[in-house]
Design a protein around this motif. Structure first.
Motif, PDB file in Angstrom:
ATOM      1  N   THR A  10       0.860  -1.184   0.000  1.00 21.28           N
ATOM      2  CA  THR A  10       0.000   0.000   0.000  1.00 21.28           C
ATOM      3  C   THR A  10       0.895   1.233   0.000  1.00 21.28           C
ATOM      4  OG1 THR A  10      -1.608  -1.222   1.348  1.00 21.28           O
ATOM      5  CG2 THR A  10      -1.884   1.176   1.190  1.00 21.28           C
ATOM      6  N   VAL A  40      -7.566   1.007   0.013  1.00 21.64           N
ATOM      7  CA  VAL A  40      -7.861  -0.214   0.762  1.00 21.64           C
ATOM      8  C   VAL A  40      -9.338  -0.577   0.626  1.00 21.64           C
ATOM      9  CG1 VAL A  40      -7.919  -1.260   3.063  1.00 21.64           C
ATOM     10  CG2 VAL A  40      -5.905   0.051   2.323  1.00 21.64           C
ATOM     11  N   VAL A  47      -3.551  -8.371   6.333  1.00 22.19           N
ATOM     12  CA  VAL A  47      -2.530  -7.345   6.127  1.00 22.19           C
ATOM     13  C   VAL A  47      -1.561  -7.386   7.306  1.00 22.19           C
ATOM     14  CG1 VAL A  47      -3.828  -5.435   7.211  1.00 22.19           C
ATOM     15  CG2 VAL A  47      -2.062  -4.937   5.503  1.00 22.19           C
ATOM     16  N   TYR A  91       1.453  -5.148   9.118  1.00 24.04           N
ATOM     17  CA  TYR A  91       1.869  -3.751   9.148  1.00 24.04           C
ATOM     18  C   TYR A  91       2.743  -3.495  10.363  1.00 24.04           C
ATOM     19  CZ  TYR A  91      -2.196  -3.696  12.217  1.00 24.04           C
ATOM     20  OH  TYR A  91      -3.104  -3.987  13.207  1.00 24.04           O
ATOM     21  N   TYR A 103      -4.553   1.089   9.570  1.00 17.97           N
ATOM     22  CA  TYR A 103      -5.200  -0.174   9.208  1.00 17.97           C
ATOM     23  C   TYR A 103      -6.348  -0.548  10.134  1.00 17.97           C
ATOM     24  CZ  TYR A 103      -1.880  -1.114   5.509  1.00 17.97           C
ATOM     25  OH  TYR A 103      -1.161  -1.043   4.346  1.00 17.97           O
ATOM     26  N   CYS A 110      -9.216   1.795   8.361  1.00 12.72           N
ATOM     27  CA  CYS A 110      -9.616   0.809   7.354  1.00 12.72           C
ATOM     28  C   CYS A 110     -10.459  -0.340   7.913  1.00 12.72           C
ATOM     29  CB  CYS A 110      -8.384   0.238   6.652  1.00 12.72           C
ATOM     30  SG  CYS A 110      -7.454   1.496   5.746  1.00 12.72           S
TER      31      CYS A 110
END
Length: 131
Positions: A72, A88, A105, A107, A115, A119
């Motif tokens: 990303t 996303v 995901v 991260y 995130y 998201c």
């Protein structure tokens, strides 16, 4: 700033290579992104401001119900406008439409707010082995 988003959208290899390098802090490497994505990806989302590529996310997968967000990235001069969150969201829609049941995901801790809060991902325990 008008941004358009496209699932499996067309892109220029050099533009993606430059965006990726700028976003992750290294020199462009001349990667053939078209070939890489054709081999490993369920899809990807590109964000364009006019003709300029300003954002990208790759959705790789296991060929079944699990998909994974990778790479990303938003151009440094385009950050802070919700582009990453919209990338996303489009990736979530694309993976769901393809029949995936899970979107994973990984991260780094400084990206937790993005995130998890922005998201909607739930935090999970995961393992990582440097090779």
């Amino acid at each position: 700033m008008t941004i358009t988003y496209g699932w499996r959208a067309g892109f220029d290899n050099a533009a993606l290579d430059t965006l990726h390098a700028a976003g992750f802090g290294y020199a462009a490497q001349g990667i053939d992104w078209h070939a890489r994505l054709a081999r490993h990806s369920l899809g990807w989302v590109c964000a364009h401001r006019g003709e300029v590529l300003v954002g990208f996310v790759n959705v790789s997968w296991d060929g079944g119900v699990h998909a994974f967000l990778v790479d990303t990235v938003v151009a440094p001069d385009a950050r802070g406008h919700g582009i990453g969150t919209a990338l996303v969201a489009a990736a979530v829609s694309g993976a769901r439409a393809a029949g995936c049941q899970w979107l994973h995901v990984d991260y780094e801790p400084h990206l937790t707010q993005f995130y998890v809060e922005s998201c909607g991902f739930g935090p999970t325990a995961a393992g990582l082995l440097a090779l």
